[in-house]
Design an enzyme around this catalytic site. Structure first.
Site, PDB file in Angstrom:
ATOM      1  N   HIS A   1       0.806  -1.222   0.000  1.00  0.00           N
ATOM      2  CA  HIS A   1       0.000   0.000   0.000  1.00  0.00           C
ATOM      3  C   HIS A   1       0.842   1.277   0.000  1.00  0.00           C
ATOM      4  CE1 HIS A   1      -3.209  -2.925   1.142  1.00  0.00           C
ATOM      5  NE2 HIS A   1      -3.853  -2.179   0.263  1.00  0.00           N
TER       6      HIS A   1
ATOM      7  N   ALA B   1     -16.987   0.659 -10.525  1.00  0.00           N
ATOM      8  CA  ALA B   1     -16.282   1.906 -10.835  1.00  0.00           C
ATOM      9  C   ALA B   1     -16.530   2.350 -12.276  1.00  0.00           C
ATOM     10  CB  ALA B   1     -14.787   1.735 -10.584  1.00  0.00           C
TER      11      ALA B   1
ATOM     12  N   ASP C   1      -7.019   0.452  -7.205  1.00  0.00           N
ATOM     13  CA  ASP C   1      -6.617  -0.765  -6.500  1.00  0.00           C
ATOM     14  C   ASP C   1      -7.639  -1.869  -6.753  1.00  0.00           C
ATOM     15  OD1 ASP C   1      -5.273  -2.466  -4.833  1.00  0.00           O
ATOM     16  OD2 ASP C   1      -5.987  -1.558  -2.969  1.00  0.00           O
TER      17      ASP C   1
END
Lengths: 536, 508
Positions: free
Chosen positions: B269, B349, B367
């Site tokens: 991350h 999305a 991600d």
């Protein structure tokens, strides 16, 4: 009256009928109705009643367009584009569009008929102009061919085929194909390739869009004299998979089987959209609402000149133009229009019923333009249809069942990128009876419950959860869906005759090509419009 | 008959062991697939004991041919218990009424096992005193249970797994049944013996075939996948979510694919988020996160005091809820999704970008899971990246997780080239995340830009520093851009899904 089993057997074959009759027909919880296509209204005309129009219900318009399918809309669009305003398009249904009609729900729009357009070659300049106006062209490649924004091209995964419990990618059933099957498949494509590259002495292709640009060389037109089934047999093709594949192609584009389609029409399907042998076929432009997108575009341009719910009862050619009598289907009043020109963009077989004096010395044999029937069902699902096996090829744009006489279904949400949850599936079933009138009678004799049961029993073999997932089924019965390119029709001479005006009436319809596709209807609409501009 | 009495006691022992194994299998399997192990074990133990009671009570209706009935029951237990684990896995994957199958199976096995001991005691009652009989049978019964409960977690599950344990004990049970036809010969009608033996051989053969084929049973997939204890499992509308715990921390799996492991997720991350945050010229205020419903990328983003608003778009509400509700996960992501600067949107999305009015983001972090299906593949297409660009400012930066340039080299570089074809300038980079291996990302921007160099001193990082960040942008030979021409991933070809499938298939 027929039993459920007899109906299912007639439409889907015995095994499906037996399987479906073992399970219950749980359609009780499913809502829906028969929509559109005013069969009853249209059939008034067969009675040849005379309608009296009072003096005060006559108006004058320069050009009347009879019929608001793609041909009529294209003619209207073309007139408007050239700055011509004095015309009126009369359409029987409340909304124009013909077999390119579409509907919409909260989730998505969906088609009621035609649902894609292969990307045209740059040489089809008229169609390129339309696409350009609709902002569907991103740019052009080095060769000048169109580049279409990817969101308007069929999204991968495009097609899948269901066979014996599993879904596979593509439309040709590769799974389990023998070496001989594959050899024949390749040999078939090399035959097709020959015709793709074929040119006549004038440099014309054997098969291209529109049909009027195709070569008239006897070597090509001879293909219209035999059926596609005969042609395959003559070439030594016997592979069941190949036959299925070609038969599917005929049913998909023409609503006819291999033996009911001329070899010319069959090869047209495989050759006309491929630039050169061995190259990919042109991609498809498609929208959630199918070709309804084109209808909406046309309508937005000619809204003021479009009059729906208008049943044309008679066209009376005179010395200086023609009188058009129509019935406002909402008020039931008869009205008349005196016009200088008429563009007749209804199916050709109606000409004998509607045009006064037509049958006295028929300019062409209207009855030869035989339409076949289809039904289209839109299934509103609350969840995705489940595959039997998790690793099967996933839900695609076009989903075809190998063993079914239907054409399977198209997923309306596919182009929107909606990959989860509720969706709308558009199921297509052509009535491939030898006698098209019988096919229509058979279709019109069935009600919503029977037709939705056929559709569910068919899909149930691939999707166990289809009855649970479906909340609503709306069904369109297209009694006169499209022209049948039967052996001998396309190059038999009737089309050419109908392309000539009959007094002040000009005909414009995909019937005049013998191939019911958007491009042909568009072409004839524009042709008729330009003929009026020349005379006007 | 006397001679075989000790052997019959051995029989009791085996029967008891098998019985408990089936019970443990059902309990483990249920908590495994349904989650909530306390509830599952509790219900299954209770139901199983109750069913044994029902079986014991039913034994009074067995009047004649005790030995024959006993062998029949043993063979029935063998087959039912033997196929229990594979059948339950299969049922879980394929039927909606899994719990009915599960509890039905547990009840069936329990009732049959409950019949065994009373019948055996009645068979033996003429050989021994009642007090001897009860003492020995019950003692062996409980010893068998002990052996089973020790063997099961220490030896059986780790080495054989659930499916094979189930089949192996079914076979053992079947052998005991078959063996019984010899031990109890005097009590059996001569004409029936051959028939019973054929039945026994049939049952054993069936289970042996099952055991041999066990490897190819797809139902084994999930079992062998997770080496660690499952602490949470659920099936959402979109995917199967499993959280496991092992010695080094816990891990999240979506549809069996590892999403992160708590032991090294900070590497992943930090590498995903900070290059894009730093490459943005000026102070990033509005950040868009697509995917990343675990809240871990948002945790990194919130380290920047300048950030005023984060919009996170993740498909699955089950994941974003888990990120705030599962204590271990909420602790790991520092309750980032509860932060008042963060807005969570549950939507695909692609559909969200197509419809939203939101725009003007300074930084976007992408991600998504790896593109292993068409629904995910569209989230890596030129169309998707063009829609994204329209929501960004001309100077916005984007950080994108892009699968492994080592395991899936063509896939990785296909993503890079698709971003380029969508009008982005790119800086590909990679790092090592032990749980994943060599992992790839792309840093992208609408105009030419320099590699990020300085990491702001006030941002606390556990992995990245100036030098390690600089090193990420160099690709060794085996991960560099391949010489072959790559297709651009478009909606109408989904080239990426096909590359990805071809490349990862090599490791399956």
């Amino acid at each position: 009256m027929f039993t459920r089993r007899e109906i299912l057997r007639a439409f889907l074959g015995l095994p499906v009928a037996l399987a479906a009759c073992k399970s219950s027909s749980r359609t009780n919880a499913i809502d829906g109705r028969i929509v559109g296509a005013s069969n009853e209204i249209g059939h008034i005309l067969r009675d040849r009643r005379k309608f009296e129009v009072p003096v005060d219900r006559w108006t004058d318009v320069d050009t009347v367009i009879v019929g608001g399918g793609i041909a009529g809309l294209s003619a209207a669009w073309s007139l408007k584009r050239k700055g011509f305003n004095d015309f009126l398009l009369l359409e029987l249904e409340e909304r124009a569009g013909g077999t390119s009609a579409s509907g919409s729900s909260d989730l998505t729009a969906y088609p009621w008929g035609a649902h894609y357009l292969p990307v045209p070659f740059a040489q089809n300049t008229e169609l390129v102009e339309l696409l350009d106006e609709m902002r569907l062209i991103e740019s052009k490649d080095e060769a000048g061919e169109l580049i279409i924004p990817e969101q308007y091209l069929t999204r991968d995964p495009e097609e899948r085929i269901y066979h014996k419990g599993r879904w596979y990618e593509g439309l040709y059933l590769y799974a389990g194909a023998s070496e001989e099957d594959l050899r024949q498949y390749n040999a078939f494509y090399s035959e097709v390739g020959k015709w793709i590259n074929w040119r006549d002495p004038e440099g014309r292709r054997a098969f291209t869009v529109p049909v009027s640009s195709c070569s008239t060389d006897a070597e090509v037109t001879a293909l219209d004299k035999i059926s596609f089934a005969q042609w395959l047999a003559d070439k030594g093709f016997s592979s069941e998979r190949l036959e299925w594949y070609c038969d599917y192609a005929c049913r998909d584009d023409y609503g006819r089987t291999l033996s009911q389609t001329s070899a010319w029409a069959g090869l047209f399907y495989f050759c006309s959209r491929v630039p050169a042998a061995g190259e990919e076929s042109q991609s498809f432009i498609t929208f959630p609402e199918g070709n309804g997108r084109f209808v909406d575009h046309f309508v937005s341009r000619i809204k003021k000149n479009l009059q729906g719910s208008s049943l044309v009862a008679e066209v009376i050619p005179g010395e200086e133009g023609a009188e058009v009598v129509y019935i406002d289907t909402k008020t039931k009043q008869a009205r008349g229009i005196r016009a200088k020109n008429v563009i007749y963009s209804a199916p050709m077989f109606t000409a004998g019923y509607l045009i006064r004096g037509f049958n006295d010395s028929p300019p062409f044999a209207a009855a030869e333009f035989r339409h076949n029937s289809w039904f289209v069902a839109n299934l509103f699902l609350k969840e995705r249809p489940k595959n039997r096996f998790e690793r099967d090829f996933p839900l695609s744009w076009d989903n075809v069942l190998y063993e079914s006489p239907s054409l399977g279904y198209v997923t309306a949400t596919h182009q929107k990128g909606i990959d989860y949850g509720p969706t709308v599936l558009t199921y297509y079933y052509p009535m491939a009876e030898e006698d098209t009138r019988l096919g229509m009678q058979k279709l019109l004799s069935l009600d919503w419950k029977e037709l939705s049961d056929i559709c569910l029993a068919d899909l149930e073999r691939a999707h166990e959860n289809i009855r649970e997932a479906t909340e609503r089924i709306d069904i369109m019965r297209w009694g006169h869906a499209m022209i049948s390119p039967k052996t001998g029709f396309i190059w038999g001479g009737e089309r050419e005759k109908a392309m000539k005006p009959f007094r002040n009436i000009r005909f414009a319809h995909s019937d005049l090509s013998g191939i019911a596709i958007f491009e042909e209807a568009f072409h004839h609409g524009l042709r008729a419009a330009s003929e009026i501009e020349k005379t006007g | 008959m006397n001679r075989s009495v000790p052997l019959l006691f051995l029989n009791v022992f085996v029967v008891a062991t098998c019985g408990l194994i089936y019970e443990l299998l059902a309990g483990t399997l249920a908590s495994y697939v349904l989650g909530d192990s306390v509830t599952q074990f509790s219900i299954i133990i209770g139901l199983y004991l109750f069913a044994m009671g029902v079986g014991s009570w039913l034994s009074r209706f067995v009047e004649n041919d005790l030995a024959e009935r006993f062998i029949d029951i043993e063979l029935a237990v063998a087959i039912l218990g033997g196929v229990s684990a594979p059948l339950l896995f299969f049922a879980f994957a394929n039927v909606s009424f899994f719990s009915v199958v599960l509890y039905g199976m547990v009840f069936g096995i329990g009732a049959l096992v409950g019949l065994e001991i009373p019948l055996l005691m009645r068979i033996l009652k003429d050989e021994l005193d009642f007090k001897e009989l009860v003492a020995r049978v019950l003692a062996l019964d409980y010893v068998g249970a002990l052996v089973a409960s020790i063997l099961f977690p220490i030896f059986l599950v780790p080495t054989l797994g659930l499916v094979r344990t189930s089949l192996v004990f079914g076979i053992l049970n079947g052998i005991v049944g078959l063996w019984g036809t010899w031990l109890l010969t005097p009590l059996l009608k001569p004409g029936k013996i051959v028939f019973l033996r054929i039945k026994g051989v049939f049952v054993i053969t069936l289970l042996v075939i099952g055991a041999i084929k066990a490897d190819s049973l797809t139902v084994l997939a999930e079992e062998s996948l997770f080496q660690e204890t499952i602490i949470h499992a659920q099936s959402s509308r979109y995917q199967r979510i499993v959280v496991t715990r092992g010695r080094t921390g816990f891990s999240l799996f979506l549809n069996g694919n590892l999403q992160f492991s708590s032991f090294d997720e900070y590497r992943y991350h930090e590498a995903l988020v900070h290059p894009a945050m730093i490459a943005f010229e000026g102070e990033p205020k509005r950040v868009l996160v697509l995917g990343g419903g675990d809240g871990l990328a948002v945790r990194e983003i919130l380290k920047y005091p300048s950030v005023e608003h984060v919009t996170l778009v993740d498909l699955d509400p089950a994941i974003t809820s888990l990120a705030t509700d599962l204590p271990v996960l909420a602790e790991l992501n520092k309750r980032s999704l509860k932060d008042k600067r963060v807005t969570v949107v549950n939507s695909d999305a692609y559909v969200w970008l197509d419809r939203t009015d939101a725009s003007g983001f300074d930084v976007a972090i992408i991600d998504f899971p790896d593109p292993n299906n068409f629904a995910l593949g569209k989230l890596y297409s030129t169309r998707f990246y063009k829609m994204l660009r329209a929501k960004l400012r001309p100077d916005s930066t984007v950080g994108i997780q892009s699968t492994s340039p080592l395991y899936a080299r063509n896939s990785y570089w296909c993503i890079v080239e698709t971003l380029e074809a969508s009008g982005f300038k790119v800086k590909p980079y990679q790092t090592t995340v032990p749980s994943f291996g060599i992992w790839g990302y792309v840093l992208a921007k609408g105009s030419e830009f320099e590699r990020p160099k300085e990491i702001p001193a006030e941002i606390p990082l556990a992995f990245l520093d100036k030098d390690s960040m600089a090193g990420m942008f160099d690709f060794p030979v085996d991960t560099s851009r391949p010489d072959n021409e790559l297709e651009i991933n478009r909606l109408d070809n989904q080239a990426l899904v096909r590359y990805y499938e071809a490349e990862w298939r090599r490791f399956e």
